[in-house]
Design a protein around this motif. Structure first.
Motif: not given
Length: 448
Positions: A161-176
């Motif tokens: 579920t949280p892994a799916l969220i990452a598709g919305a902000f791909a290429e622009r969030m800091k890893f930390s």
């Protein structure tokens, strides 16, 4: 030794009198105190069902495969080459982080008894899986599977579920920022909503139907993804720079792994190897194929060419939409779900996104948010009691009730968490780092 005849006669008379006296006493005792009714047989002790357990072990492995490598490859192929490692790293790191947090807190908050607040959140009694042994069964007398297996199965849902969220902000969030956000989101968003629907909370008690996660997983992740996309803003160069997928072969492999793994996701949610699990499996296949074709033909009509990205996106839309319905509708209902989801998710991901101008990088909201809503609504409309008796009380109104509460809590809580993370470490890398690519700036690695 000879006994006189007089004594013999006297003895026989005495014995006869004694027998008569004993019989009279026994009869009187029976009349005075009737015999107690036989004790009811003790209920049989629930015994582990090895068939159900074997199926659940298999389903758990299939659902884990959906995130790593399935989602990792699906998302990884759709970003630009300079961000492929960072994107795959997100799925892998989320898998590790959520596993630890689920073991520590998440499972207890989602699936233990919260006492006076049980309508809204579970309790603390199973923190660190306290009190759960190899002999502890989940749903004794029903599924009879080990609770440890049930926890592991639910963990795979909490991972994707949280892994799916990452598709919305791909290429622009800091890893930390991603790590802090995902940890807080699991505890304060995912666990409560899972409890509301599946853990004895108020949505499940109200009759909201969600067989395998349309509300808990997809609407939840899709809405959170949209909030993230809006708060973070657009990628550098969005609308002017070519941001086409760098390797659709990766994405096709990822989508195929998602499709296969989804049988564990949907059919496994029956928690038993039975006819309803078989119905959920067939419904999953029918809806997915119908949605893939519906998206493909819609794109063919509008854009004049059927694309590879389109057909795999349509398949995922079908998987999403049938998730809440898979154990409630018949195959004809699943077919309808697939067609509707394929067309409407295409419109949402391709047309609506451009109309409003938000940058949902990999269409987390357009596919998962919209597809989840479609599936939840059609579950209320198409539920067949002949497939699942729980579908007898299904209604679109009840489903709307569940959708609205999920959207409100997810949107508000996600917004607050993002601003907490922004205050702690910031959300985005610098413009220069983003242009250079997250692979090298966040992880010090590149794909040759």
């Amino acid at each position: 030794m000879n006994i006189p005849s007089t004594l013999k006669t006297t003895g026989r008379v005495a014995a006869s009198l004694a027998l008569v006296a004993l019989s009279t006493v026994a009869a009187f005792a029976q009349e005075a105190a009737p015999a107690a009714a036989p004790a009811a047989p003790a209920a049989p002790t629930p015994v582990l069902d090895t068939g159900n357990t074997a199926w659940m072990l298999t389903s758990t492995a299939l659902v884990l495969m959906m995130t790593i490598p399935g989602l990792a490859l699906f998302y990884g192929g759709m970003v630009r080459k300079k961000n492929v490692l960072a994107t795959i790293m997100q799925s892998f790191a989320i898998t590790c982080l959520v596993t630890v947090l689920w073991f520590m807190f998440g499972y207890s908050l989602a699936f233990s008894d919260g006492g006076s607040t049980n309508a809204y959140i579970g309790g603390f009694s199973k923190f660190f899986h306290h009190g759960i042994t190899t002999a502890t069964l989940w749903l004794p007398g029903v599924a009879n599977i080990p609770e440890l297996v049930f926890s592991m199965f639910q963990l795979t849902f909490a991972i994707i579920t949280p892994a799916l969220i990452a598709g919305a902000f791909a290429e622009r969030m800091k890893f930390s920022a991603l790590l802090i956000f995902m940890g807080l989101w699991l505890v304060f968003v995912y666990a409560p909503i899972a409890h509301w629907v599946w853990g004895g909370g108020f949505l499940g008690s109200a009759g909201v139907l969600d067989f395998a996660g349309g509300t808990v997983v997809h609407i939840n992740a899709g809405v959170a993804g949209l909030v993230c996309a809006l708060v973070l803003g657009k990628r550098e160069g969005y609308g002017t720079v070519n941001m086409a997928p760098h390797n659709l072969v990766y994405s096709v492999i990822g989508a195929s792994l998602l499709w296969v793994g989804w049988f564990g996701f949907n059919a496994g949610s029956e928690l038993a190897a039975d006819g309803l699990a078989g119905a959920a499996m067939l419904n999953t296949q029918v809806a997915t194929a119908a949605a893939a074709l519906a998206w493909m033909f819609a794109e063919w009509i509008v854009a004049k060419k059927p694309s590879v990205l389109g057909i795999i996106s349509g398949a995922v839309a079908g998987l999403v939409a049938v998730t809440p319905a898979s154990g409630f509708v018949n195959p004809t209902g699943a077919f309808i779900v697939g067609i509707v989801a394929g067309v409407l998710c295409y419109i949402s991901a391709v047309k609506v996104k451009h109309m409003f101008g938000y940058d949902d990088s990999l269409d987390a909201f357009g596919v998962h948010g919209v597809g989840g809503v479609i599936g939840a609504l059609l579950t209320g409309a198409l539920a067949d009691p002949a497939i699942n008796a729980l579908g007898k009380g299904a209604s679109v109104g009840t489903q709307v009730y569940g959708i609205v509460f999920t959207i409100l809590w997810t949107a508000i809580a996600t917004f607050i968490i993002l601003f907490i993370v922004k205050a702690l470490v910031g959300l985005r890398p610098s413009s220069q780092e983003e242009v250079e690519g997250l692979d090298v700036t966040q992880h010090g690695e590149v794909v040759p």
